[in-house]
Motif scaffolding. Structure first.
Motif, PDB file in Angstrom:
ATOM      1  N   ILE A  67       0.867  -1.179   0.000  1.00 58.55           N
ATOM      2  CA  ILE A  67       0.000   0.000   0.000  1.00 58.55           C
ATOM      3  C   ILE A  67       0.903   1.228   0.000  1.00 58.55           C
ATOM      4  O   ILE A  67       1.666   1.445   0.935  1.00 58.55           O
ATOM      5  N   ARG A  68       0.818   2.016  -1.049  1.00 60.22           N
ATOM      6  CA  ARG A  68       1.595   3.262  -1.113  1.00 60.22           C
ATOM      7  C   ARG A  68       1.030   4.264  -0.111  1.00 60.22           C
ATOM      8  O   ARG A  68      -0.128   4.199   0.278  1.00 60.22           O
ATOM      9  N   ASP A  69       1.867   5.220   0.278  1.00 62.55           N
ATOM     10  CA  ASP A  69       1.434   6.244   1.232  1.00 62.55           C
ATOM     11  C   ASP A  69       0.297   7.096   0.683  1.00 62.55           C
ATOM     12  O   ASP A  69      -0.521   7.603   1.437  1.00 62.55           O
ATOM     13  N   ASP A  70       0.233   7.266  -0.652  1.00 62.34           N
ATOM     14  CA  ASP A  70      -0.791   8.124  -1.244  1.00 62.34           C
ATOM     15  C   ASP A  70      -2.042   7.345  -1.657  1.00 62.34           C
ATOM     16  O   ASP A  70      -2.866   7.845  -2.394  1.00 62.34           O
ATOM     17  N   ALA A  71      -2.178   6.112  -1.173  1.00 60.67           N
ATOM     18  CA  ALA A  71      -3.303   5.285  -1.601  1.00 60.67           C
ATOM     19  C   ALA A  71      -4.337   5.145  -0.488  1.00 60.67           C
ATOM     20  O   ALA A  71      -4.025   5.230   0.693  1.00 60.67           O
ATOM     21  N   MET A  72      -5.567   4.970  -0.904  1.00 57.32           N
ATOM     22  CA  MET A  72      -6.618   4.629   0.045  1.00 57.32           C
ATOM     23  C   MET A  72      -7.315   3.398  -0.487  1.00 57.32           C
ATOM     24  O   MET A  72      -7.354   3.155  -1.695  1.00 57.32           O
ATOM     25  N   LEU A  73      -7.829   2.594   0.375  1.00 53.50           N
ATOM     26  CA  LEU A  73      -8.461   1.349  -0.007  1.00 53.50           C
ATOM     27  C   LEU A  73      -9.890   1.606  -0.437  1.00 53.50           C
ATOM     28  O   LEU A  73     -10.676   2.171   0.308  1.00 53.50           O
ATOM     29  N   ASP A  74     -10.211   1.203  -1.649  1.00 56.01           N
ATOM     30  CA  ASP A  74     -11.563   1.325  -2.183  1.00 56.01           C
ATOM     31  C   ASP A  74     -12.236  -0.033  -2.025  1.00 56.01           C
ATOM     32  O   ASP A  74     -12.382  -0.771  -2.977  1.00 56.01           O
ATOM     33  N   ALA A  75     -12.583  -0.383  -0.798  1.00 59.04           N
ATOM     34  CA  ALA A  75     -13.132  -1.708  -0.514  1.00 59.04           C
ATOM     35  C   ALA A  75     -14.629  -1.733  -0.747  1.00 59.04           C
ATOM     36  O   ALA A  75     -15.332  -0.799  -0.403  1.00 59.04           O
ATOM     37  N   VAL A  76     -15.071  -2.816  -1.316  1.00 59.87           N
ATOM     38  CA  VAL A  76     -16.489  -3.025  -1.547  1.00 59.87           C
ATOM     39  C   VAL A  76     -16.879  -4.278  -0.783  1.00 59.87           C
ATOM     40  O   VAL A  76     -16.178  -5.272  -0.824  1.00 59.87           O
ATOM     41  N   GLU A  77     -17.977  -4.236  -0.092  1.00 63.01           N
ATOM     42  CA  GLU A  77     -18.408  -5.423   0.631  1.00 63.01           C
ATOM     43  C   GLU A  77     -18.890  -6.471  -0.357  1.00 63.01           C
ATOM     44  O   GLU A  77     -19.338  -6.163  -1.448  1.00 63.01           O
ATOM     45  N   PRO A 145      -6.370 -10.886  -8.975  1.00 58.56           N
ATOM     46  CA  PRO A 145      -5.198 -10.000  -8.895  1.00 58.56           C
ATOM     47  C   PRO A 145      -5.464  -8.607  -9.475  1.00 58.56           C
ATOM     48  O   PRO A 145      -5.042  -7.602  -8.908  1.00 58.56           O
ATOM     49  N   PHE A 146      -6.203  -8.548 -10.583  1.00 63.72           N
ATOM     50  CA  PHE A 146      -6.540  -7.245 -11.157  1.00 63.72           C
ATOM     51  C   PHE A 146      -7.430  -6.462 -10.205  1.00 63.72           C
ATOM     52  O   PHE A 146      -7.257  -5.259 -10.013  1.00 63.72           O
ATOM     53  N   MET A 147      -8.384  -7.147  -9.581  1.00 65.22           N
ATOM     54  CA  MET A 147      -9.273  -6.482  -8.628  1.00 65.22           C
ATOM     55  C   MET A 147      -8.467  -5.891  -7.474  1.00 65.22           C
ATOM     56  O   MET A 147      -8.728  -4.766  -7.047  1.00 65.22           O
ATOM     57  N   VAL A 148      -7.460  -6.631  -6.981  1.00 63.12           N
ATOM     58  CA  VAL A 148      -6.616  -6.129  -5.895  1.00 63.12           C
ATOM     59  C   VAL A 148      -5.889  -4.873  -6.346  1.00 63.12           C
ATOM     60  O   VAL A 148      -5.834  -3.876  -5.633  1.00 63.12           O
ATOM     61  N   SER A 149      -5.339  -4.891  -7.558  1.00 61.36           N
ATOM     62  CA  SER A 149      -4.607  -3.718  -8.051  1.00 61.36           C
ATOM     63  C   SER A 149      -5.533  -2.533  -8.256  1.00 61.36           C
ATOM     64  O   SER A 149      -5.129  -1.385  -8.132  1.00 61.36           O
ATOM     65  N   HIS A 150      -6.778  -2.805  -8.552  1.00 64.19           N
ATOM     66  CA  HIS A 150      -7.763  -1.750  -8.828  1.00 64.19           C
ATOM     67  C   HIS A 150      -8.341  -1.161  -7.536  1.00 64.19           C
ATOM     68  O   HIS A 150      -8.849  -0.044  -7.539  1.00 64.19           O
ATOM     69  N   MET A 151      -8.259  -1.914  -6.440  1.00 66.66           N
ATOM     70  CA  MET A 151      -8.852  -1.447  -5.175  1.00 66.66           C
ATOM     71  C   MET A 151      -8.037  -0.365  -4.495  1.00 66.66           C
ATOM     72  O   MET A 151      -8.564   0.362  -3.662  1.00 66.66           O
ATOM     73  N   LEU A 152      -6.771  -0.269  -4.811  1.00 69.12           N
ATOM     74  CA  LEU A 152      -5.904   0.738  -4.189  1.00 69.12           C
ATOM     75  C   LEU A 152      -5.807   1.930  -5.105  1.00 69.12           C
ATOM     76  O   LEU A 152      -5.141   1.901  -6.125  1.00 69.12           O
TER      77      LEU A 152
END
Length: 158
Positions: A67-77, A145-152
């Protein structure tokens, strides 16, 4: 067999083959993008709730990225699932599909470096679950894996 029917059958089979080849190519492209964004396959996080609950699972996987310092997690339930565990570093959901049930987990390792991991554990309940998961596993290994990269996502100012 009627020649017209035979011709349409051949065309239909060719169209189905083209759709499968294009679909597989698209999934491989998504996986490549995820790898380029730093997502990698890892073991289930040590001392995590999903690792404890995944005992006896027929299939497990986990994909992780820093997780980069400038990232926020875009989590979806998980819409079809329900939350079954929550710790300060992790949330675990459970869901069902034909002939199986699964666990999915968002885990953040405080690091350093801070890492985000999305883990999955699948439990077959019948032969139908095994058959159902055959094509799902193929798509899952490329799409998650793409979803993980897209969530940050980078933080938005304002």
């Amino acid at each position: 067999m009627n020649p017209t029917v035979q011709r349409w059958l051949k065309r239909g089979m060719f169209a189905a083959l083209v759709i499968v080849v294009v679909g597989v190519g698209a999934l491989e492209c998504l996986r490549f993008v995820a790898i380029r964004r730093g997502v990698s396959a890892v073991e289930l996080p040590p001392a995590s709730e999903i690792r404890r609950r995944a005992f006896g699972a027929h299939y497990t996987d986990a994909y992780s990225t820093v997780i980069r310092d400038d990232a926020m997690l875009d989590a979806v339930e998980f819409g079809a699932g329900r939350e079954v565990a929550r710790t300060p570093d992790e949330v675990v959901w459970q869901g069902n599909a034909p002939g199986l049930h699964f666990l999915a987990s968002y885990h953040i390792d405080p690091g350093p470096p801070r890492r985000f991991t999305l883990s999955t554990a699948v439990f077959y309940e019948s032969v139908i679950g095994r058959i159902y998961f055959l094509p799902v596993r193929f798509v899952h290994r490329r799409g998650v894996p793409f979803m993980v990269s897209h969530m940050l996502r980078p933080k938005l100012e304002g």
